[in-house]
Design a protein around this motif. Structure first.
Motif, PDB file in Angstrom:
ATOM      1  N   THR A 142      10.228   0.550  -4.628  1.00  0.00           N
ATOM      2  CA  THR A 142       9.550  -0.396  -3.789  1.00  0.00           C
ATOM      3  C   THR A 142       9.245   0.104  -2.341  1.00  0.00           C
ATOM      4  O   THR A 142      10.144   0.900  -1.707  1.00  0.00           O
ATOM      5  N   LEU A 143       8.292  -0.482  -1.704  1.00  0.00           N
ATOM      6  CA  LEU A 143       8.047   0.081  -0.176  1.00  0.00           C
ATOM      7  C   LEU A 143       7.784  -1.636   0.310  1.00  0.00           C
ATOM      8  O   LEU A 143       6.925  -2.111  -0.017  1.00  0.00           O
ATOM      9  N   THR A 144       8.573  -1.784   1.436  1.00  0.00           N
ATOM     10  CA  THR A 144       8.451  -3.086   2.009  1.00  0.00           C
ATOM     11  C   THR A 144       7.903  -2.988   3.308  1.00  0.00           C
ATOM     12  O   THR A 144       8.397  -2.260   4.174  1.00  0.00           O
ATOM     13  N   LEU A 145       6.814  -3.346   3.402  1.00  0.00           N
ATOM     14  CA  LEU A 145       6.024  -3.701   4.824  1.00  0.00           C
ATOM     15  C   LEU A 145       6.002  -5.081   5.452  1.00  0.00           C
ATOM     16  O   LEU A 145       5.119  -5.792   4.708  1.00  0.00           O
ATOM     17  N   ASP A 146       7.032  -5.449   5.983  1.00  0.00           N
ATOM     18  CA  ASP A 146       7.114  -6.856   6.598  1.00  0.00           C
ATOM     19  C   ASP A 146       7.160  -7.099   7.875  1.00  0.00           C
ATOM     20  O   ASP A 146       7.516  -8.130   8.427  1.00  0.00           O
ATOM     21  N   LYS A 147       6.367  -6.086   8.548  1.00  0.00           N
ATOM     22  CA  LYS A 147       6.301  -6.162   9.846  1.00  0.00           C
ATOM     23  C   LYS A 147       5.008  -5.795  10.541  1.00  0.00           C
ATOM     24  O   LYS A 147       4.164  -5.294   9.766  1.00  0.00           O
ATOM     25  N   ALA A 148       4.619  -6.070  11.672  1.00  0.00           N
ATOM     26  CA  ALA A 148       3.389  -5.912  12.252  1.00  0.00           C
ATOM     27  C   ALA A 148       3.073  -4.369  12.797  1.00  0.00           C
ATOM     28  O   ALA A 148       3.071  -4.174  14.115  1.00  0.00           O
TER      29      ALA A 148
ATOM     30  N   ALA B  75      12.275  10.852   7.454  1.00  0.00           N
ATOM     31  CA  ALA B  75      12.087  11.482   6.327  1.00  0.00           C
ATOM     32  C   ALA B  75      11.266  10.582   5.412  1.00  0.00           C
ATOM     33  O   ALA B  75      10.494  11.296   4.579  1.00  0.00           O
ATOM     34  N   THR B  76      11.317   9.345   5.278  1.00  0.00           N
ATOM     35  CA  THR B  76      10.495   8.411   4.705  1.00  0.00           C
ATOM     36  C   THR B  76       9.706   7.600   5.392  1.00  0.00           C
ATOM     37  O   THR B  76      10.208   7.216   6.783  1.00  0.00           O
ATOM     38  N   LEU B  77       8.695   7.080   4.905  1.00  0.00           N
ATOM     39  CA  LEU B  77       8.029   5.839   5.658  1.00  0.00           C
ATOM     40  C   LEU B  77       8.749   4.646   5.699  1.00  0.00           C
ATOM     41  O   LEU B  77       8.853   4.168   6.659  1.00  0.00           O
ATOM     42  N   GLN B  78       9.713   4.448   4.550  1.00  0.00           N
ATOM     43  CA  GLN B  78      10.419   3.193   4.808  1.00  0.00           C
ATOM     44  C   GLN B  78      11.416   3.395   6.007  1.00  0.00           C
ATOM     45  O   GLN B  78      11.652   2.215   6.415  1.00  0.00           O
ATOM     46  N   ALA B  79      11.763   4.217   6.041  1.00  0.00           N
ATOM     47  CA  ALA B  79      12.936   4.710   7.219  1.00  0.00           C
ATOM     48  C   ALA B  79      12.015   4.591   8.613  1.00  0.00           C
ATOM     49  O   ALA B  79      12.818   3.754   9.440  1.00  0.00           O
ATOM     50  N   ALA B  80      10.921   4.814   8.495  1.00  0.00           N
ATOM     51  CA  ALA B  80       9.978   4.541   9.818  1.00  0.00           C
ATOM     52  C   ALA B  80       9.879   2.991  10.072  1.00  0.00           C
ATOM     53  O   ALA B  80       9.910   2.565  11.164  1.00  0.00           O
ATOM     54  N   ILE B  81       9.523   2.412   8.897  1.00  0.00           N
ATOM     55  CA  ILE B  81       9.159   1.020   9.149  1.00  0.00           C
ATOM     56  C   ILE B  81      10.287   0.218   9.460  1.00  0.00           C
ATOM     57  O   ILE B  81      10.292  -0.593  10.236  1.00  0.00           O
ATOM     58  N   ASN B  82      11.527   0.861   9.102  1.00  0.00           N
ATOM     59  CA  ASN B  82      12.763  -0.128   9.096  1.00  0.00           C
ATOM     60  C   ASN B  82      13.245   0.037  10.883  1.00  0.00           C
ATOM     61  O   ASN B  82      13.927  -0.727  11.237  1.00  0.00           O
ATOM     62  N   ALA B  83      12.772   1.206  11.403  1.00  0.00           N
ATOM     63  CA  ALA B  83      13.027   1.577  12.685  1.00  0.00           C
ATOM     64  C   ALA B  83      12.256   0.975  13.851  1.00  0.00           C
ATOM     65  O   ALA B  83      12.744   0.985  14.756  1.00  0.00           O
ATOM     66  N   THR B  84      11.093  -0.054  13.513  1.00  0.00           N
ATOM     67  CA  THR B  84      10.743  -0.448  14.472  1.00  0.00           C
ATOM     68  C   THR B  84      10.019  -1.875  14.221  1.00  0.00           C
ATOM     69  O   THR B  84      10.135  -2.193  12.963  1.00  0.00           O
ATOM     70  N   GLN B  85       9.668  -2.674  15.182  1.00  0.00           N
ATOM     71  CA  GLN B  85       9.600  -4.024  15.050  1.00  0.00           C
ATOM     72  C   GLN B  85       7.848  -4.036  15.065  1.00  0.00           C
ATOM     73  O   GLN B  85       7.261  -5.074  14.247  1.00  0.00           O
TER      74      GLN B  85
ATOM     75  N   PRO C 295       0.787  12.188   2.069  1.00  0.00           N
ATOM     76  CA  PRO C 295       0.402  11.014   1.307  1.00  0.00           C
ATOM     77  C   PRO C 295       1.619  10.502   0.450  1.00  0.00           C
ATOM     78  O   PRO C 295       2.366  11.152   0.155  1.00  0.00           O
ATOM     79  N   ILE C 296       1.844   8.977   0.177  1.00  0.00           N
ATOM     80  CA  ILE C 296       3.016   8.542  -0.389  1.00  0.00           C
ATOM     81  C   ILE C 296       2.715   7.924  -1.677  1.00  0.00           C
ATOM     82  O   ILE C 296       1.486   7.529  -1.943  1.00  0.00           O
ATOM     83  N   VAL C 297       3.725   8.319  -2.574  1.00  0.00           N
ATOM     84  CA  VAL C 297       3.554   7.893  -3.813  1.00  0.00           C
ATOM     85  C   VAL C 297       4.701   7.151  -4.159  1.00  0.00           C
ATOM     86  O   VAL C 297       5.931   7.587  -3.884  1.00  0.00           O
ATOM     87  N   VAL C 298       4.708   5.799  -4.759  1.00  0.00           N
ATOM     88  CA  VAL C 298       5.812   4.930  -4.856  1.00  0.00           C
ATOM     89  C   VAL C 298       5.939   5.047  -6.442  1.00  0.00           C
ATOM     90  O   VAL C 298       5.105   4.493  -7.369  1.00  0.00           O
TER      91      VAL C 298
END
Length: 222
Positions: free
Chosen positions: A205-211, A178-188, A197-200
């Motif tokens: 906040t949108l946390t991108l802390d992975k490779a 549903a959200t980009l953040q959920a996808a980021i949280n689901a993968t390493q 398109p994403i509007v914050v």
């Protein structure tokens, strides 16, 4: 050939409401030339209107040359698919699936809580005011995840997020988030396909802390 114009909600050619049927299997059903015309009903499908709980599996079912119309939560196979229901090897062809409001999909209108949809395809004409997808109309909320394994349909395969005016934002392989953040949280690591398109907004906040690599294209490949 079947014509249905029932009153109330949860309308299907085979069953209106399949609820906790002890892991039953609905299989090898072909619905051809059916008309289901209930423009004020919620939960409308050519096979089952509302498939709930341990209903089990809908498999090897076909819908051909049919017209399915409801208000909301309208699908070629099932309108609602809730709580671990399984839909596999089903197809909807040469048909029109219409919601006078929203949440309409070629296979399912609205999916909730861990459904499995695999090896399904739809070439139906899908029409609705919001949350329109060739396979699934809408996911159930901003934390929802849905995997469409080996499913064939035009983009968007998943129309949007129920209860919002937002499209589904991301995909990793066959799994939609549903959200980009959920996808980021689901993968390493790896590639995330951005579907919109994403509007914050202010305060979010949108946390991108992975490779991870986030890829966006206006014509997302299947």
């Amino acid at each position: 050939s079947v014509t249905t114009a029932a009153s109330g909600h949860n309308v299907g050619v085979l069953a209106g409401f399949a609820y906790n049927c002890k892991n039953a299997v609905i299989e090898n059903i072909t619905v051809k030339g059916a008309t289901v015309d209930v423009p004020n009903a919620e939960g409308v499908g050519a096979i089952v209107g509302y498939s709930y709980g341990s209903m089990g599996t809908i498999e090897n079912c076909k819908v051909e040359g049919s017209s399915i119309t409801g208000k909301s939560f309208v699908g070629g196979i099932t309108g609602y698919s809730y709580n671990n229901a399984v839909i596999s090897n089903c197809s909807v062809e040469d048909s029109n699936i219409t919601a006078t409001k929203g949440c309409v999909g070629g296979i399912a209108g609205l999916v909730l809580n861990g459904n499995q949809i695999s090896n399904c395809k739809s070439s139906a004409v899908i029409d609705g005011q919001a949350n329109v997808g060739s396979i699934v109309g809408a996911l159930s909320g901003t934390t929802a995840v849905q995997t469409l394994t080996n499913c064939e349909g035009a983009e968007p395969r998943v129309g949007g997020v129920y209860g919002t005016n937002k499209p589904v934002e991301a995909r990793i392989g066959d799994t939609y988030y549903a959200t980009l953040q959920a996808a980021i949280n689901a993968t390493q690591e790896g590639e995330i396909v951005l579907l919109a398109p994403i509007v914050v907004a202010a305060g979010e906040t949108l946390t991108l802390d992975k490779a991870v690599t986030v890829v966006y294209t206006s014509a997302v490949p299947g």
